[in-house]
Design an enzyme around this catalytic site. Sequence first.
Site, PDB file in Angstrom:
ATOM      1  NE  ARG A 135      -3.654  -2.226  -0.270  1.00 19.22           N
ATOM      2  CZ  ARG A 135      -3.645  -3.358  -0.753  1.00 19.22           C
ATOM      3  NH1 ARG A 135      -2.215  -3.695  -1.504  1.00 19.22           N
ATOM      4  NH2 ARG A 135      -4.443  -4.591  -0.687  1.00 19.22           N
TER       5      ARG A 135
ATOM      6  CB  SER B 180      -9.691  -2.986   3.371  1.00 23.98           C
ATOM      7  OG  SER B 180     -10.103  -4.518   2.664  1.00 23.98           O
TER       8      SER B 180
ATOM      9  CD  GLU C  82      -5.857  -0.573   2.299  1.00 22.55           C
ATOM     10  OE1 GLU C  82      -6.765  -0.835   1.322  1.00 22.55           O
ATOM     11  OE2 GLU C  82      -5.571  -2.001   3.157  1.00 22.55           O
TER      12      GLU C  82
END
Length: 302
Positions: free
Chosen positions: A176, A226, A296
Amino acid sequence: MTGQQINEILSIIESDRVRLNEPMNKHTTFRIGGNAECFVSIQSIDELRELTSLCRRENIPFFLIGKGSNLLVSDKGIPGVVAYLGEELCSISVNENLIVAEAGATLAAVAATALKEGLTGFEFAAGIPGTVGGAIRMNAGAYGGDMSQVVKWVRVLEPDGNIRTIAAEEMNFSYRYSILKDVDYIVLAAGIALNCGDEKSIRMSMMELAERRKEKQPLEYPSAGSTFKRPEGYFAGKLISEAGLSGARVGDAVVSEKHNGFIVNEGCATAEDVKQLIETVRKKVYENSGVLLEPEIIFVGE
């Protein structure tokens, strides 16, 4: 922003593509957020270059948005300019096994092109509701695949207005993360290198992943995907479940019982509802397991 600054923006962007006090809940998958002070649709690289130059010169906050799939926009909104890459910046072309996609192209459209051309390796991204630009910036991924595995090069607009191409090796991709989170570059396009495959097998793989998403993810509610990054050695959803937080809520922000790694909007959730729930989850999971979850989703606005 001053009236003069708005007029300068209108000298760059046609008036029908400039909206003042635009509700951001219309532009995020969470369906949450206050107003953007000035929301513009960009149709060319020249417009993007001129607009970013103006914002730097006038110290106007600038934020670029794709499909808004990983964002939580403040209830107070976003000051300055929010720019959306319009339909003129989402082209996709194919040269043998290389797909060249502009930043505004959706991952679904790139995956559909790969399927049509019999190219495999991008199936993982077919169900991610984002654009190429945003996906590269955060190295988006799912089901064991991510952008770092397929991106060959990235074309960016630098703060001085120059355009350069960055090789994948220079992107510093990790979970990420890409270098674009630390430098003020804007993705314009990317080269996505895939492998020749069988169209029937590619289609089957995409259908199987789509079915898994439908079965395991709360797609029936607005969300930002998410909520938390995957902690090393753990799964966020399992830690949240073990902390007894399945179904926990603040207002209409709820920890999905279908997938505890998602916070969903069950009606009229506010950004503050979501933030409070995130902090509750982080605190209780840490107390229960010693693992501090890292969000996230990206927080935007005042």
